[in-house]
Design a protein around this motif. Structure first.
Motif, PDB file in Angstrom:
ATOM      1  N   UNK A   1       0.884  -1.344   0.021  1.00  0.00           N
ATOM      2  CA  UNK A   1      -0.018   0.170  -0.134  1.00  0.00           C
ATOM      3  C   UNK A   1       0.756   1.210   0.050  1.00  0.00           C
ATOM      4  N   UNK A   2       0.171   2.506  -0.595  1.00  0.00           N
ATOM      5  CA  UNK A   2       1.197   3.464  -0.695  1.00  0.00           C
ATOM      6  C   UNK A   2       0.394   4.663   0.371  1.00  0.00           C
ATOM      7  N   UNK A   3       1.302   5.328   1.105  1.00  0.00           N
ATOM      8  CA  UNK A   3       2.655   5.350   0.966  1.00  0.00           C
ATOM      9  C   UNK A   3       3.292   4.131   1.488  1.00  0.00           C
ATOM     10  N   UNK A   4       4.528   3.841   0.999  1.00  0.00           N
ATOM     11  CA  UNK A   4       5.332   2.557   1.181  1.00  0.00           C
ATOM     12  C   UNK A   4       6.693   2.811   0.811  1.00  0.00           C
ATOM     13  N   UNK A   5       7.938   2.220   1.394  1.00  0.00           N
ATOM     14  CA  UNK A   5       9.158   2.563   1.111  1.00  0.00           C
ATOM     15  C   UNK A   5       9.470   2.720  -0.372  1.00  0.00           C
ATOM     16  N   UNK A   6       8.602   1.818  -1.167  1.00  0.00           N
ATOM     17  CA  UNK A   6       9.010   1.773  -2.622  1.00  0.00           C
ATOM     18  C   UNK A   6       8.499   3.046  -3.386  1.00  0.00           C
ATOM     19  N   UNK A   7       7.680   3.535  -2.785  1.00  0.00           N
ATOM     20  CA  UNK A   7       6.903   4.726  -3.399  1.00  0.00           C
ATOM     21  C   UNK A   7       7.476   6.131  -3.154  1.00  0.00           C
ATOM     22  N   UNK A   8       8.394   5.913  -2.308  1.00  0.00           N
ATOM     23  CA  UNK A   8       9.137   7.203  -1.806  1.00  0.00           C
ATOM     24  C   UNK A   8       9.354   8.259  -3.056  1.00  0.00           C
ATOM     25  N   UNK A   9       9.999   7.968  -3.994  1.00  0.00           N
ATOM     26  CA  UNK A   9      10.255   9.051  -5.471  1.00  0.00           C
ATOM     27  C   UNK A   9       8.764   9.215  -5.863  1.00  0.00           C
ATOM     28  N   UNK A  10       7.845   8.645  -6.267  1.00  0.00           N
ATOM     29  CA  UNK A  10       6.782   8.778  -6.327  1.00  0.00           C
ATOM     30  C   UNK A  10       5.921   9.904  -5.721  1.00  0.00           C
ATOM     31  N   UNK A  11       6.134   9.703  -4.288  1.00  0.00           N
ATOM     32  CA  UNK A  11       5.723  10.897  -3.304  1.00  0.00           C
ATOM     33  C   UNK A  11       6.408  12.101  -3.278  1.00  0.00           C
ATOM     34  N   UNK A  12       7.434  12.000  -3.697  1.00  0.00           N
ATOM     35  CA  UNK A  12       8.294  13.430  -3.867  1.00  0.00           C
ATOM     36  C   UNK A  12       9.226  13.353  -2.733  1.00  0.00           C
ATOM     37  N   UNK A  13       9.491  12.355  -1.948  1.00  0.00           N
ATOM     38  CA  UNK A  13      10.359  12.558  -0.810  1.00  0.00           C
ATOM     39  C   UNK A  13      12.087  12.443  -1.204  1.00  0.00           C
ATOM     40  N   UNK A  14      12.337  11.666  -2.146  1.00  0.00           N
ATOM     41  CA  UNK A  14      13.591  11.561  -2.340  1.00  0.00           C
ATOM     42  C   UNK A  14      13.828  11.066  -3.927  1.00  0.00           C
ATOM     43  N   UNK A  15      14.903  11.136  -4.698  1.00  0.00           N
ATOM     44  CA  UNK A  15      15.118  10.910  -6.154  1.00  0.00           C
ATOM     45  C   UNK A  15      15.142   9.591  -6.138  1.00  0.00           C
ATOM     46  N   UNK A  16      14.706   9.060  -7.237  1.00  0.00           N
ATOM     47  CA  UNK A  16      14.787   7.526  -7.603  1.00  0.00           C
ATOM     48  C   UNK A  16      16.249   7.052  -7.653  1.00  0.00           C
ATOM     49  N   UNK A  17      17.145   7.823  -7.947  1.00  0.00           N
ATOM     50  CA  UNK A  17      18.526   7.593  -8.015  1.00  0.00           C
ATOM     51  C   UNK A  17      19.482   7.698  -6.830  1.00  0.00           C
ATOM     52  N   UNK A  18      18.844   8.161  -5.658  1.00  0.00           N
ATOM     53  CA  UNK A  18      19.514   8.476  -4.359  1.00  0.00           C
ATOM     54  C   UNK A  18      19.819   6.980  -3.980  1.00  0.00           C
ATOM     55  N   UNK A  19      21.265   6.810  -3.694  1.00  0.00           N
ATOM     56  CA  UNK A  19      21.755   5.651  -3.297  1.00  0.00           C
ATOM     57  C   UNK A  19      21.056   4.915  -2.005  1.00  0.00           C
ATOM     58  N   UNK A  20      20.520   5.823  -1.103  1.00  0.00           N
ATOM     59  CA  UNK A  20      19.722   5.261  -0.009  1.00  0.00           C
ATOM     60  C   UNK A  20      18.559   4.667  -0.522  1.00  0.00           C
ATOM     61  N   UNK A  21      17.861   5.470  -1.485  1.00  0.00           N
ATOM     62  CA  UNK A  21      16.608   4.928  -2.015  1.00  0.00           C
ATOM     63  C   UNK A  21      17.028   3.429  -2.787  1.00  0.00           C
ATOM     64  N   UNK A  22      18.021   3.482  -3.733  1.00  0.00           N
ATOM     65  CA  UNK A  22      18.068   2.271  -4.455  1.00  0.00           C
ATOM     66  C   UNK A  22      18.658   0.954  -3.545  1.00  0.00           C
ATOM     67  N   UNK A  23      19.397   1.195  -2.223  1.00  0.00           N
ATOM     68  CA  UNK A  23      19.692   0.226  -1.403  1.00  0.00           C
ATOM     69  C   UNK A  23      18.241  -0.299  -0.939  1.00  0.00           C
ATOM     70  N   UNK A  24      17.308   0.805  -0.464  1.00  0.00           N
ATOM     71  CA  UNK A  24      16.066   0.059   0.053  1.00  0.00           C
ATOM     72  C   UNK A  24      15.231  -0.420  -1.048  1.00  0.00           C
ATOM     73  N   UNK A  25      15.224   0.003  -2.126  1.00  0.00           N
ATOM     74  CA  UNK A  25      14.652  -0.549  -3.214  1.00  0.00           C
ATOM     75  C   UNK A  25      15.100  -2.155  -3.699  1.00  0.00           C
ATOM     76  N   UNK A  26      16.328  -2.193  -3.490  1.00  0.00           N
ATOM     77  CA  UNK A  26      16.728  -3.602  -3.550  1.00  0.00           C
ATOM     78  C   UNK A  26      16.465  -4.330  -2.625  1.00  0.00           C
TER      79      UNK A  26
END
Length: 494
Positions: free
Chosen positions: A365-390
Motif C-alpha cells: 500500500x502507498x505510502x510505502x518505501x518503494x513509493x518514496x520517489x513517487x511521493x516526492x520525498x527523494x530522487x529515485x537515483x538516490x543511493x539510499x533509495x536504491x539500496x532500500x528498493x533492492x
C-alpha cells in the motif's frame, strides 16, 4: 390510420457492480487474453466526462496490445463510473461542492483512497468544469470529515446520521465516543497527508485557490496540525511518567492487525520529531508507531501546505509552522530511520520507535518505501533509495512473494502469498528501466484472472484466486501509470 404509439425504452435495472465486476462481459478485447469490457451501461455510470472519454479513445487507439488497451479502458474511468456520489445531502453543502467517493466494494469514503482515486483526473480538470468541481468537492468533503474526527480514516455517507449497524464490526472502543458519521476510526498519518496532497495538487494544477478562503478547509488544516503536534509527543515525559494518550484503539478481534498494544495507545516511542501512526495505509496496526513512509509523505505535504498558504492564503503563521514541521520530520527520518543492513548497506526501515527498535519490511500500500520517489520525498537515483528498493524487491523483505504467476510485494492484510498489483504499479512509477516496466505490465495483465480489472491482490501460484473484484484505487493507480508511460516511454505501449 393513427400512427402506433412509441413504446418507452425499457432499461434493465442497474447492476450491483461488485457482482458485475466479477463476471465476464462482451465485447472482449480480441487479444490473446480476450479481456472483457467491464464498464457499466452508460445510463448506470455515476459521472460522465467527455474529456475523459476522449482520453480513453485517444490512448487506446494507439496501443499495440488490445488486452492492455481493454484493461486501461476499464480501469481509467472506474472511479467516475462506479464510486461517485453527491455529498450535498441533508443541507450539508453550505453552497460548496461536496463529492462522496466510495472505495469500491465498501460503501464508505476513505480520505486516502479518495485522493488517489481522483488524482489521475487532475491533469484534465481545466478542460472539464464539472470534473474540476468534482475534485474540488472531494477536497471539501475530506475537510468536512476531518473537522468531525481527524483520527478517523473512513466515513459514511452524510445521510447516515444514525448508527445503522454498517460498521459495528469496525468500531473501536476508546475513552471517547466515536462520531456516528465515522465508518472506521483507525488513525493513519497518510490520511492527513493525502488531504494536504489533494489540496496542493488541485491548486498547483488548476490555479484555483478558492478553497483556502473557506473556514471549513482552514479548520481542517488546523486540526491536521494539532493532530501532528499531539502525535509527536513521546510516551513518557521528563519525569518518566506516561504522557496523555490523545488517541487509543482497542478492538476485539482474532487478528492482531485489527487492534493496538498497551490498551490501545500503541508501543512506546521516544521524542524524535516524527509523528506517530497507529495504523498503516493497509489499515493494519503498526508495530513501531513511527511509520517511515507515512512520515516521509507528511514531510512532503507539509512543505506543499506551506507553499500553498504563502501563495494564496496569507496565513504566514500557519505556513511557518508547516514548514518547520516538514523540516523537523524529514531530519528525524534520516536521524532515526536509516539503518545498516548486512546485505544492502544503509537502508530505510519501515517502522521505528526512537529507542533503536526497527522493522525491516515493506507493504504494497502507498505510502510505502518503494513509493518514496513517487511521493516526492527523494530522487529515485538516490543511493539510499536504491539500496532500500533492492531490499524491498527481494526475499529480504518478508512480504515479497515470488511464484509461478509473478513476483511482487504484498503485506499482512491479506496474507502470505498474496501479491498486490499496487506494488507492481509502484515499481513502474519509480523505474527508468524499460524491461522492468514491461515485465511488471505483463504480470499485471496476466493476473486480472479474466476480469479486466485491477484487484487488491492475486495469488502468487494459483490462477483465479484474487481479492476484491472492485477496488477503485488500484484501477486509478494503474491508469495513472499507463498515462505516465504514454508521456515518457510511448514506445513501450504504442
Amino acid at each position: 390510420m393513427a400512427p402506433a404509439p412509441i413504446k418507452p425504452t425499457v432499461r434493465a435495472p442497474c447492476p450491483d457492480y461488485q457482482t458485475y465486476a466479477a463476471k465476464y462481459h462482451a465485447p472482449g478485447s480480441g487479444g490473446p487474453r480476450n479481456l472483457p469490457f467491464q464498464r457499466p451501461p452508460e445510463y448506470c455510470r455515476r459521472f460522465n466526462s467527455s474529456v475523459i472519454e476522449n482520453v480513453i479513445q485517444d490512448t487506446t487507439s494507439k496501443m499495440k496490445d488490445p488486452d492492455l488497451a481493454q484493461l486501461f479502458r476499464n480501469a481509467f474511468p472506474n472511479t467516475l463510473d462506479t464510486t461517485v456520489h453527491n455529498g450535498c445531502v441533508n443541507n450539508t453543502c453550505d453552497g460548496l461542492p461536496k463529492s462522496f467517493v466510495i472505495t469500491g466494494d465498501i460503501p464508505a469514503m476513505w480520505i486516502r483512497d479518495s485522493t488517489s482515486q481522483v488524482n489521475p483526473y487532475l491533469p484534465f480538470a481545466m478542460q472539464d468544469l464539472s470534473l474540476k468541481n468534482l475534485i474540488l468537492g472531494v477536497i471539501y468533503m475530506q475537510a468536512q470529515f476531518l473537522n468531525i474526527d481527524p483520527y478517523a480514516n473512513a466515513f459514511k455517507m452524510p445521510t447516515s446520521q444514525t448508527d445503522d449497524g454498517m460498521n459495528i464490526a469496525k468500531r473501536d472502543v476508546t475513552d471517547t465516543i466515536v462520531p456516528l458519521q465515522v465508518w472506521e476510526e483507525k488513525y493513519e498519518i497518510d490520511s492527513l497527508a493525502n488531504f494536504l496532497r489533494l489540496s496542493h495538487s488541485y491548486w498547483n494544477t488548476t490555479g484555483d485557490s478558492s478553497f483556502t478562503q473557506s473556514p471549513t478547509w482552514m479548520s481542517a488544516v488546523e486540526k491536521v496540525i494539532e493532530t501532528i503536534h499531539q502525535q509527536q509527543e513521546p510516551t513518557y515525559n521528563e519525569a518518566d511518567r506516561p504522557t496523555k494518550a490523545f488517541y487509543k484503539f482497542v478492538k476485539e478481534s482474532t487478528s492482531p492487525e485489527e487492534t493496538q498494544y498497551l490498551d490501545g495507545r500503541g508501543n512506546p516511542t521516544a521524542r524524535t520529531g516524527m509523528v506517530r501512526s497507529l495504523f498503516r495505509p493497509s489499515d493494519d496496526a503498526t508495530i513501531f508507531p513511527f511509520f517511515i513512509p507515512g512520515n516521509a509523505m507528511m514531510s512532503v505535504e507539509l512543505h506543499h501546505l506551506s507553499e500553498l498558504l504563502n501563495a494564496t492564503n496569507g496565513n504566514q503563521t500557519l505556513s511557518s509552522i508547516a514548514s518547520t514541521l516538514s523540516d523537523e520530520i524529514r531530519q528525524a527520518i534520516y536521524d532515526y530511520g536509516v539503518i545498516d543492513h548486512n546485505q544492502y548497506g544503509k537502508v530505510l526501515a519501515y517502522e521505528v520507535d526512537g529507542y533503536g527498535g526497527h522493522l525491516v519490511m515493506d507493504d504494497a500500500n502507498v505510502p510505502s518505501l518503494l513509493s518514496l520517489p513517487y511521493l516526492g520525498f527523494m530522487d529515485q537515483n538516490d543511493p539510499l533509495y536504491q539500496n532500500t528498493r533492492k531490499l524491498v524487491l527481494s526475499r529480504s523483505n518478508p512480504y515479497y512473494f515470488q511464484g509461478t504467476r509473478g513476483a511482487g510485494v504484498g503485506g499482512p492484510h491479506v496474507g502470505i502469498g498474496a501479491i498486490w498489483p499496487m506494488s507492481l504499479i509502484t515499481k513502474i512509477m519509480t523505474s527508468s528501466d524499460d524491461e522492468e516496466i514491461s515485465s511488471s505490465l505483463a504480470i499485471i495483465l496476466n493476473t486480472t484472472d479474466s476480469t479486466g480489472l485491477i484487484h487488491e491482490s492475486f495469488d502468487a501460484w494459483d490462477q483465479g484466486v484474487y481479492t476484491r473484484p472492485w477496488f477503485s484505487w488500484a484501477n486509478g493507480f494503474f491508469a495513472e501509470a499507463i498515462l505516465k508511460i504514454a508521456r515518457e516511454r510511448p514506445h513501450l505501449i504504442f
